[in-house]
Enzyme design. Structure first.
Site, mmCIF file in Angstrom:
data_model
loop_
_atom_site.group_PDB
_atom_site.id
_atom_site.type_symbol
_atom_site.label_atom_id
_atom_site.label_comp_id
_atom_site.label_asym_id
_atom_site.label_seq_id
_atom_site.Cartn_x
_atom_site.Cartn_y
_atom_site.Cartn_z
ATOM 1 N N ASP A 30 0.864 -1.183 0.000
ATOM 2 C CA ASP A 30 0.000 0.000 0.000
ATOM 3 C C ASP A 30 0.903 1.236 0.000
ATOM 4 O O ASP A 30 1.861 1.321 0.774
ATOM 5 C CB ASP A 30 -0.911 -0.016 1.236
ATOM 6 C CG ASP A 30 -2.008 1.038 1.151
ATOM 7 O OD1 ASP A 30 -1.680 2.235 0.957
ATOM 8 O OD2 ASP A 30 -3.187 0.691 1.276
ATOM 9 N N ILE A 31 0.601 2.185 -0.877
ATOM 10 C CA ILE A 31 1.438 3.372 -1.062
ATOM 11 C C ILE A 31 1.426 4.287 0.172
ATOM 12 O O ILE A 31 2.373 5.059 0.398
ATOM 13 C CB ILE A 31 0.991 4.142 -2.341
ATOM 14 C CG1 ILE A 31 2.101 4.997 -2.898
ATOM 15 C CG2 ILE A 31 -0.259 4.947 -2.118
ATOM 16 C CD1 ILE A 31 3.104 4.263 -3.689
ATOM 17 N N ASN A 86 -12.501 -3.092 3.249
ATOM 18 C CA ASN A 86 -13.559 -2.086 3.243
ATOM 19 C C ASN A 86 -14.499 -2.439 2.100
ATOM 20 O O ASN A 86 -14.118 -2.344 0.938
ATOM 21 C CB ASN A 86 -12.957 -0.693 3.055
ATOM 22 C CG ASN A 86 -11.989 -0.338 4.180
ATOM 23 O OD1 ASN A 86 -12.231 -0.671 5.328
ATOM 24 N ND2 ASN A 86 -10.897 0.319 3.839
ATOM 25 N N GLN A 93 -14.394 1.966 1.287
ATOM 26 C CA GLN A 93 -13.728 1.475 0.077
ATOM 27 C C GLN A 93 -13.609 2.616 -0.934
ATOM 28 O O GLN A 93 -14.605 3.136 -1.430
ATOM 29 C CB GLN A 93 -14.508 0.303 -0.556
ATOM 30 C CG GLN A 93 -13.771 -0.296 -1.745
ATOM 31 C CD GLN A 93 -14.490 -1.503 -2.359
ATOM 32 O OE1 GLN A 93 -15.641 -1.784 -2.037
ATOM 33 N NE2 GLN A 93 -13.805 -2.185 -3.252
ATOM 34 N N HIS A 99 -10.078 -5.648 -2.513
ATOM 35 C CA HIS A 99 -8.719 -5.819 -1.986
ATOM 36 C C HIS A 99 -8.785 -5.952 -0.475
ATOM 37 O O HIS A 99 -9.615 -5.339 0.187
ATOM 38 C CB HIS A 99 -7.817 -4.630 -2.371
ATOM 39 C CG HIS A 99 -8.381 -3.299 -2.011
ATOM 40 N ND1 HIS A 99 -9.355 -2.675 -2.743
ATOM 41 C CD2 HIS A 99 -8.129 -2.470 -0.957
ATOM 42 C CE1 HIS A 99 -9.673 -1.521 -2.177
ATOM 43 N NE2 HIS A 99 -8.949 -1.385 -1.087
ATOM 44 N N PHE A 100 -7.880 -6.759 0.039
ATOM 45 C CA PHE A 100 -7.767 -6.956 1.478
ATOM 46 C C PHE A 100 -6.485 -6.289 1.958
ATOM 47 O O PHE A 100 -5.437 -6.434 1.325
ATOM 48 C CB PHE A 100 -7.737 -8.457 1.814
ATOM 49 C CG PHE A 100 -9.089 -9.109 1.682
ATOM 50 C CD1 PHE A 100 -9.628 -9.387 0.434
ATOM 51 C CD2 PHE A 100 -9.824 -9.443 2.807
ATOM 52 C CE1 PHE A 100 -10.876 -9.969 0.307
ATOM 53 C CE2 PHE A 100 -11.077 -10.029 2.694
ATOM 54 C CZ PHE A 100 -11.603 -10.300 1.444
ATOM 55 N N HIS A 101 -6.590 -5.573 3.043
ATOM 56 C CA HIS A 101 -5.428 -4.932 3.674
ATOM 57 C C HIS A 101 -4.823 -5.914 4.676
ATOM 58 O O HIS A 101 -5.540 -6.434 5.531
ATOM 59 C CB HIS A 101 -5.847 -3.676 4.447
ATOM 60 C CG HIS A 101 -6.466 -2.602 3.610
ATOM 61 N ND1 HIS A 101 -5.810 -1.437 3.290
ATOM 62 C CD2 HIS A 101 -7.696 -2.497 3.021
ATOM 63 C CE1 HIS A 101 -6.593 -0.665 2.560
ATOM 64 N NE2 HIS A 101 -7.749 -1.281 2.384
#
Ligand code: AMP
Ligand code: ZN
Length: 138
Positions: A30-31, A86, A93, A99-101
Site C-alpha cells: 500500500d502506497i 472495506n 472502500q 482488496h484486502f489490507h
C-alpha cells in the site's frame, strides 16, 4: 476502457512494489501504509466487492493472505497482523476493485481499532433474527 487503478497495477501499466502474484491474485505494498509492510491483496479479475467474488476467487485470495501474513511475520518481524477489507464506499472502500489490507502489527505500535458499542435490551435478538432470515433467503 477500464480506468481501474488496481487493474492497471496488475497489468503493470502502473508501477507498484509487488511482493507476490499467482494466476488469480496480486499482492503489493500500500502506497500510504498504516504500518510499514502494509500489503494489499487483490484478485486479478476486476471484481468490485465480496458479493461479486465467486468462491474459488475468495479461496485464492485467502490462500494469498495466509502466505503474506507468514511473510510479514518471518520477513518483517511482525508479531501479529490485521486483515481488513472495506466493502463498498460507506465502509471506506475508495478503490472499487476488491482488496484486502494486511497490516503488520507490533506491540504498542499506536494503532487503535474501532470503538465498540453495547446493544440495548432485546436489540441483539431482533438483529440476529433479521440476519438469520436474510441468510435463509440466499
Ligand atoms: P480502500 O480505502 O480500502 O479502497 O483502500 C485503498 C488503498 O489503496 C489505500 O490504502 C491507498 O493508500 C491504496 N492505494 C491507492 N493508490 C495506490 C497505488 N497506486 N499503489 C499502492 N496503493 C495504493
Ligand atoms: Zn480493477
Amino acid at each position: 476502457m477500464n480506468d481501474c487503478i488496481f487493474c492497471k497495477i496488475i497489468a503493470k501499466e502502473i508501477t507498484s512494489y509487488k511482493v507476490y502474484e499467482d494466476k488469480y491474485t496480486f499482492a503489493f505494498l500500500d502506497i500510504s501504509p498504516v504500518n510499514p509492510g502494509h500489503i494489499l491483496v487483490t484478485p486479478k479479475n476486476h471484481i468490485k466487492n465480496i458479493e461479486e467474488a465467486d468462491e474459488k476467487t475468495l479461496c485464492q485470495i485467502m490462500r494469498t493472505i495466509k502466505k503474506i501474513g507468514k511473510a510479514l511475520k518471518d520477513g518483517m518481524k511482525a508479531e501479529s497482523y490485521n486483515v481488513m477489507e472495506n466493502n463498498d464506499p460507506i465502509a471506506g472502500q475508495i478503490i472499487p476493485h476488491l482488496h484486502f489490507h494486511i497490516i503488520p502489527r507490533k506491540k504498542d505500535d499506536g494503532l487503535i481499532l474501532w470503538p465498540q458499542k453495547e446493544y440495548n435490551k432485546g436489540e441483539a435478538e431482533k438483529i440476529s433474527e433479521k440476519i438469520k432470515n436474510a441468510l435463509h433467503k440466499n
